[in-house]
Design a protein around this motif. Structure first.
Motif, PDB file in Angstrom:
ATOM      1  N   PHE A  88       9.490   2.542  -2.010  1.00 23.42           N
ATOM      2  CA  PHE A  88       9.813   1.556  -1.231  1.00 23.42           C
ATOM      3  C   PHE A  88       9.685   1.359   0.115  1.00 23.42           C
ATOM      4  O   PHE A  88       9.422   0.318   0.612  1.00 23.42           O
ATOM      5  N   CYS A  89       9.826   2.555   0.940  1.00 23.21           N
ATOM      6  CA  CYS A  89       9.597   2.708   2.245  1.00 23.21           C
ATOM      7  C   CYS A  89       8.220   2.469   2.455  1.00 23.21           C
ATOM      8  O   CYS A  89       7.910   1.623   3.544  1.00 23.21           O
ATOM      9  N   GLN A  90       7.191   2.809   1.785  1.00 23.29           N
ATOM     10  CA  GLN A  90       5.704   2.416   2.036  1.00 23.29           C
ATOM     11  C   GLN A  90       5.470   0.837   1.803  1.00 23.29           C
ATOM     12  O   GLN A  90       4.868   0.409   2.373  1.00 23.29           O
ATOM     13  N   MET A  91       5.979   0.399   0.832  1.00 17.77           N
ATOM     14  CA  MET A  91       6.098  -1.226   0.450  1.00 17.77           C
ATOM     15  C   MET A  91       6.575  -1.667   1.807  1.00 17.77           C
ATOM     16  O   MET A  91       5.923  -2.821   2.395  1.00 17.77           O
ATOM     17  N   ILE A  92       7.579  -1.332   2.727  1.00 18.70           N
ATOM     18  CA  ILE A  92       8.139  -1.890   3.764  1.00 18.70           C
ATOM     19  C   ILE A  92       7.021  -1.827   4.962  1.00 18.70           C
ATOM     20  O   ILE A  92       6.685  -2.770   5.561  1.00 18.70           O
ATOM     21  N   LEU A  93       6.687  -0.764   5.066  1.00 21.79           N
ATOM     22  CA  LEU A  93       5.384  -0.319   5.797  1.00 21.79           C
ATOM     23  C   LEU A  93       4.103  -1.175   5.683  1.00 21.79           C
ATOM     24  O   LEU A  93       3.394  -1.562   6.817  1.00 21.79           O
ATOM     25  N   ASN A  94       3.885  -1.773   4.486  1.00 19.41           N
ATOM     26  CA  ASN A  94       2.734  -2.407   4.249  1.00 19.41           C
ATOM     27  C   ASN A  94       2.911  -3.879   4.288  1.00 19.41           C
ATOM     28  O   ASN A  94       2.437  -4.680   3.381  1.00 19.41           O
ATOM     29  N   ASN A  95       4.015  -4.292   4.919  1.00 22.56           N
ATOM     30  CA  ASN A  95       4.337  -5.580   4.964  1.00 22.56           C
ATOM     31  C   ASN A  95       4.740  -6.259   3.658  1.00 22.56           C
ATOM     32  O   ASN A  95       4.209  -7.500   3.578  1.00 22.56           O
ATOM     33  N   GLY A  96       5.280  -5.659   2.757  1.00 18.17           N
ATOM     34  CA  GLY A  96       5.817  -5.951   1.507  1.00 18.17           C
ATOM     35  C   GLY A  96       4.786  -6.008   0.284  1.00 18.17           C
ATOM     36  O   GLY A  96       5.172  -6.194  -0.811  1.00 18.17           O
ATOM     37  N   SER A  97       3.678  -5.143   0.659  1.00 21.29           N
ATOM     38  CA  SER A  97       2.723  -5.033  -0.530  1.00 21.29           C
ATOM     39  C   SER A  97       2.744  -3.573  -0.936  1.00 21.29           C
ATOM     40  O   SER A  97       2.894  -2.652   0.005  1.00 21.29           O
ATOM     41  N   TYR A  98       2.735  -3.447  -2.245  1.00 23.42           N
ATOM     42  CA  TYR A  98       2.158  -1.986  -2.527  1.00 23.42           C
ATOM     43  C   TYR A  98       1.528  -2.096  -3.553  1.00 23.42           C
ATOM     44  O   TYR A  98       1.555  -2.756  -4.708  1.00 23.42           O
TER      45      TYR A  98
ATOM     46  N   GLY B 220      -1.663  -2.830  -4.083  1.00 23.18           N
ATOM     47  CA  GLY B 220      -2.456  -4.146  -4.350  1.00 23.18           C
ATOM     48  C   GLY B 220      -1.545  -5.309  -4.758  1.00 23.18           C
ATOM     49  O   GLY B 220      -1.918  -6.264  -4.989  1.00 23.18           O
ATOM     50  N   ARG B 221      -0.130  -5.101  -4.936  1.00 27.87           N
ATOM     51  CA  ARG B 221       0.745  -6.239  -5.197  1.00 27.87           C
ATOM     52  C   ARG B 221       1.821  -6.746  -4.211  1.00 27.87           C
ATOM     53  O   ARG B 221       2.295  -5.937  -3.606  1.00 27.87           O
ATOM     54  N   GLN B 222       1.818  -7.979  -3.907  1.00 24.74           N
ATOM     55  CA  GLN B 222       2.731  -8.413  -2.835  1.00 24.74           C
ATOM     56  C   GLN B 222       4.057  -8.418  -3.365  1.00 24.74           C
ATOM     57  O   GLN B 222       4.552  -9.414  -4.452  1.00 24.74           O
ATOM     58  N   ILE B 223       5.200  -7.495  -3.156  1.00 28.53           N
ATOM     59  CA  ILE B 223       6.442  -7.497  -3.792  1.00 28.53           C
ATOM     60  C   ILE B 223       7.358  -8.466  -2.997  1.00 28.53           C
ATOM     61  O   ILE B 223       8.017  -9.134  -3.661  1.00 28.53           O
TER      62      ILE B 223
END
Length: 398
Positions: free
Chosen positions: A289-299, A301-304
């Motif tokens: 979850f934290c990495q998704m936030i740091l990648n501007n909502g992406s994790y 290769g998928r835009q969450i």
């Protein structure tokens, strides 16, 4: 630092993980699930993350709804929840609930469900034979209580919600909670910051009204998109008890040890899946979850979540008033080592935290069960371990 507090019995065990937007820098497990020292903490140990649920579940779901344009921050309680139409709560906005500026005051439900067996007060300011149980600083609970049989049952009953190994609650408790929330509203406090769980209680109801699904179902869908398999509510329904760190030997409502059931009383009577608490997870799942936030909502290769929504919810919309709270996310002023416009996260009463620095692309997760076997153990807070871990990590990556 963690080993020092482990030796001081701040907690029986803990998990720590820190990293950047694209890699884990360090991860380690410490100690055991409890003080019998028979089951060590592992990567798969589940912790009750307490108020971290406010972001990891409720806010996460609302961010998705915001992306889908199914909510706006100006929409009100009365638009979504007919139960509260015509009450003082009807004009409260989603933004006010998310920033804890609604004017609602903290409420607790358990005093309505139990009472002293022989009359008198439930609590006393001094310990004696009748009031032996320390439940908070200078607050002792009566030895003998009786449960209100209208709301609590020691055996399963149709429709009742299980809140402990041998305790079930009548769902009509929701009516009690609604009345207490309405009475808690203080118009003089509206617009001022006052952290409390009832804001997230209402946001859960709003999210469920919009989606037609339980908060549990919506949260599970989002974490599945992150590739997580160890995050969810009511873990005894999907994993073994041996994986779950116990919390308190409860002297209040449950009157016994809690393992696999949510510790928080409001979330417990809500069926274990509260807007304020109830989520169980691992350090590695929260790291995603934290990495998704740091990648501007992406994790992966998928835009969450869209970048614009991440920016909106992790901002401090009321900073001009000296209120640094984000939308759901905890944020601090620059005087705190947790502070800064790009830092956000949340802590949990059970001894948990995740914290993120978006500018440095840095995060940490610390999970423990510091209230085992009692919530009166304040060693973790007094040590400021969570703050010191973050300060150390920040200093290592200037």
């Amino acid at each position: 630092m963690i080993r020092r507090e482990l030796s001081a019995r701040a907690f029986p065990g803990a998990a720590f993980l820190c990293g950047t937007a694209d890699q884990t820098l360090y991860t380690h497990n410490y100690g055991d699930l409890d003080y019998t020292h028979t089951v060590p903490v592992t990567d798969s140990t589940l912790y009750d993350v307490a108020s971290c649920t406010k972001v990891l579940s409720t806010t996460f779901v609302l961010m998705r709804l915001y992306d889908q344009k199914k909510i706006s921050l100006e929409r009100t309680v009365g638009e979504f929840l007919p139960r509260f139409a015509g009450t003082p709560l009807t004009t409260l906005t989603i933004q006010e609930l998310l920033t804890h500026t609604s004017g609602l005051k903290p409420t607790v439900v358990y005093p309505d469900l139990i009472k002293p067996a022989h009359g008198g007060k439930l609590f006393n300011g001094h310990r004696n034979e009748q009031y032996p149980y320390l439940v908070d600083q200078n607050l002792y609970m009566v030895r003998n209580v009786v449960q209100d049989s209208v709301y609590l049952s020691g055996v399963p009953r149709p429709g009742y919600r299980q809140i402990a190994d041998s305790l079930w609650v009548n769902p009509s408790v929701d009516t009690i909670m609604a009345r207490k929330i309405i009475r808690s509203y203080d118009p003089g406090r509206r617009g001022r910051y006052l952290y409390n769980d009832t804001n997230m209680y209402l946001l859960r109801l709003i999210a469920e009204r919009i989606t037609g699904r339980t908060l549990e179902e919506s949260t599970a869908e989002l974490f599945a998109e992150l590739g997580c398999t160890d995050t969810g509510y009511r873990p005894l329904e999907w994993t073994s008890r041996e994986r779950i760190a116990p919390t308190e030997n409860d002297k209040l409502l449950r009157r016994g040890p809690i393992q696999g059931f949510v510790h928080d009383e409001l979330a417990a009577v809500s069926g274990g899946a509260g807007g304020n608490a109830g989520l169980f997870s691992t350090a590695s799942d929260i790291a995603r979850f934290c990495q998704m936030i740091l990648n501007n909502g992406s994790y992966n290769g998928r835009q969450i979540i869209t970048p614009a929504t991440i920016d909106t919810f992790t901002s401090s919309p009321l900073s001009a008033k000296g209120i640094y709270r984000g939308l759901g996310f905890d944020k601090r002023g620059t005087a705190s080592a947790f502070g800064g416009p790009d830092c956000c996260g949340h802590t949990g009463f059970t001894g948990t935290i995740f914290w993120i620095d978006r500018s440095k692309k840095l995060f940490m997760v610390f999970l423990s069960n510091s209230i085992h076997p009692t919530r009166t153990n304040k060693r973790l807070s007094a040590s400021q371990l969570r703050l010191n871990l973050w300060k150390t990590l920040q200093a290592a990556y200037p």
